[in-house]
Enzyme design. Structure first.
Site, PDB file in Angstrom:
ATOM      1  N   GLU A 164       0.805  -1.222   0.000  1.00  0.00           N
ATOM      2  CA  GLU A 164       0.000   0.000   0.000  1.00  0.00           C
ATOM      3  C   GLU A 164       0.841   1.276   0.000  1.00  0.00           C
ATOM      4  OE1 GLU A 164      -2.744  -0.072   3.270  1.00  0.00           O
ATOM      5  OE2 GLU A 164      -3.886  -1.730   2.419  1.00  0.00           O
ATOM      6  N   GLU A 360      -5.404  -8.498   1.000  1.00  0.00           N
ATOM      7  CA  GLU A 360      -5.971  -8.161   2.315  1.00  0.00           C
ATOM      8  C   GLU A 360      -7.449  -7.856   2.141  1.00  0.00           C
ATOM      9  OE1 GLU A 360      -4.216  -4.978   4.680  1.00  0.00           O
ATOM     10  OE2 GLU A 360      -2.219  -5.601   4.061  1.00  0.00           O
TER      11      GLU A 360
HETATM   12  C1  BG6 Z   1      -4.008  -2.192   5.726  1.00  0.00           C
HETATM   13  C2  BG6 Z   1      -2.570  -2.284   6.135  1.00  0.00           C
HETATM   14  O1  BG6 Z   1      -4.232  -0.928   5.232  1.00  0.00           O
HETATM   15  O2  BG6 Z   1      -4.997  -2.310   6.684  1.00  0.00           O
HETATM   16  C3  BG6 Z   1      -2.333  -2.864   7.524  1.00  0.00           C
HETATM   17  O3  BG6 Z   1      -1.805  -2.967   5.190  1.00  0.00           O
HETATM   18  C4  BG6 Z   1      -3.424  -2.439   8.467  1.00  0.00           C
HETATM   19  O4  BG6 Z   1      -1.053  -2.496   7.941  1.00  0.00           O
HETATM   20  C5  BG6 Z   1      -4.758  -2.938   7.920  1.00  0.00           C
HETATM   21  O5  BG6 Z   1      -3.203  -2.859   9.769  1.00  0.00           O
HETATM   22  C6  BG6 Z   1      -5.955  -2.661   8.802  1.00  0.00           C
HETATM   23  O6  BG6 Z   1      -6.100  -1.305   9.063  1.00  0.00           O
HETATM   24  P1  BG6 Z   1      -5.990  -0.712  10.520  1.00  0.00           P
HETATM   25  O7  BG6 Z   1      -5.630   0.713  10.317  1.00  0.00           O
HETATM   26  O8  BG6 Z   1      -7.321  -0.876  11.153  1.00  0.00           O
HETATM   27  O9  BG6 Z   1      -4.931  -1.486  11.217  1.00  0.00           O
END
Ligand code: BG6
Length: 456
Positions: A164, A360
């Site tokens: 990202e 993800e």
């Molecule tokens: C993604 C990232 O954007 O979302 C992670 O690659 C991140 O590093 C994940 O932890 C979930 O988002 P957040 O901000 O709730 O941890």
């Protein structure tokens, strides 16, 4: 029953800084996260800093057995640059041993490692020189990539350069969530450009290493949906997609920066400094596959009275609050599984149907112990979330999109930047009061059934 293609990758993703712990131990040098926490601990949820994240450094073997236990066949994490090369030049032998043992263990248990090189964790020594603002960061990253390919290329056959990249750009240079928390659109564009050059330089180092694996990049894709079909709203969608989707997807896959993006930046006096030879480098070093992180769509509309030239992205596209949206209240993110189908078709139609996977997808929920039932977190909401997204993904695959896997964020609850351990995402719960003990959640057991049947 919904069936997925043979050899589909089922797994989860995480990152070194969010899981390893031992952040100031075993020869690792500081990153911007270590330093920021030292300087301003009050910014971090409940003072939870990066030092002791889920202790994978000590618990990776147990974790890998837990992966097997829920049927995962693949796992993405990252290498910590500051651990492998604490001063940017000299190799930390302890880190080499740790990562080799970690990756070898995965292979022994039938888990394919997908290894990423940068997940928001800028080494402090490089930040002191300006981080991604400084063009020297490009060569520094290419060197690190080359060393990683040399040290682990026999064990790792799927690599990614960045996770990202838009996030460290926006969070660090526009919205204040990451160090150095600067607000400056022009700097953000320069940081983005250097990140892109670092990416293509790492791809070049990979090709030069004659590694027999594949290399890709992980991009967060939030497709824009416009409030209406009126010209201003449609233009807002075009601008949003150019800046946040095509800015990396086009050069990574097609080897070119979109002409419309170049014009948009020129018209708004945001063009980065470039050097001769850059275009060729971008053109010559394309990826083999793409990982797409999908959490939420972007709803946009024409901005009212925008600054011209634009001072912030909001001068190009304003947020639109869709009244019908379904929301995950803990994270404040819209839940819109249909976008995964749109992404699948976009990859098929606009990106030559390059192999891609969902790298993800996930749902962060606070205070999950509320849902504890007979010693297990009953996270039915997460199961429903996964099902709805997989239905859309499956529809995209049935329409011919070349998707080879689905990874959840995440496997064991992990630390999340300024949010610390507030929102939990894992298939396994991590008990912060009991030596990071892991225990499977209901979603983990559901995932096991899913992978056993290669569908649901
Ligand atoms: C993604 C990232 O954007 O979302 C992670 O690659 C991140 O590093 C994940 O932890 C979930 O988002 P957040 O901000 O709730 O941890």
């Amino acid at each position: 029953m919904i069936k997925f293609p043979d050899n589909f990758l089922w797994g989860a993703a995480a990152s070194a800084p969010q899981t390893e712990g031992h952040s100031l131990l075993n020869g690792k040098s500081e990153t911007t996260w270590d330093k920021w926490f030292e300087e301003k601990p009050e910014l971090f949820n409940q003072g939870q800093g990066p030092q002791n994240t889920s202790n994978v450094y000590e618990m990776y073997h147990e974790d890998i057995l837990n992966m097997v236990n829920i049927g995962m066949n693949s796992y993405r994490t990252s290498i910590s640059w500051a651990r492998l090369l604490p001063d940017g030049t000299h190799l930390n032998q302890e880190a080499v041993e740790f990562y080799r043992s970690y990756f070898q263990d995965m292979l022994n248990e039938g888990i394919e490692p997908i290894i990423n090189l940068f997940h928001f964790d800028m080494p402090w020594w490089l930040m002191e020189k300006g981080g991604w603002e400084n063009r020297q960061s490009v060569d520094a990253f290419a060197y690190y990539a080359q060393i990683a390919f040399e040290q682990f290329g026999d064990l790792v056959h799927k690599w990614t350069t960045f996770n990202e990249p838009m996030v460290h750009i926006e969070s660090g240079y526009l919205y204040g969530y990451h160090y150095p928390a600067i607000v400056d659109f022009k700097k953000a564009v320069q940081v983005g450009y250097h990140t892109l050059l670092a990416h293509v330089s790492a791809v070049k180092a990979f090709r030069d290493s004659y590694n027999d694996g594949k290399i890709g990049i992980i991009l967060n894709v939030s497709p824009a949906y416009s409030k209406s079909n009126q010209a201003g709203d449609l233009q807002a969608k075009t601008y949003s997609d150019l800046l946040s989707v095509k800015s990396f997807l086009d050069p990574a896959v097609k080897g070119t920066i979109p002409e419309k993006l170049i014009k948009l930046l020129t018209d708004n006096e945001l063009s980065p400094k470039v050097e001769s030879g850059d275009r060729q480098l971008i053109n010559d070093n394309r990826v083999d596959f793409v990982g797409i992180n999908y959490y939420q769509p972007r709803r946009v509309q024409a901005p009212i009275n925008p600054n011209k030239p634009a001072k912030m992205p909001e001068d190009l596209f304003a947020n639109y609050d869709w009244p019908d949206k379904k929301i995950n209240p803990y994270r404040g993110w819209e839940i819109y599984p249909e976008a995964l189908y749109d992404i699948a078709l976009m990859m098929r139609d606009e990106y030559g149907n390059i192999p891609w996977y969902v790298s993800e997808n996930g749902m962060g929920v606070a205070d999950e112990e509320r849902f504890m039932d007979d010693g297990m977190i009953d996270d039915q909401y997460r199961i429903d979330f996964i099902k709805e997204h997989l239905e859309q993904l499956h529809k995209g695959i049935a329409a011919g999109s070349n998707c080879f896997g689905y990874h959840m964020w995440t496997f064991v609850d992990c630390w999340s930047w300024l949010n610390g351990y507030r929102n939990r995402y894992g298939f396994y719960r991590v008990d912060l009061n009991d030596h990071f003990q892991r225990s499977v959640k209901k979603s983990g057991l559901w995932f096991k059934e899913l992978t056993r049947n290669n569908g649901f």
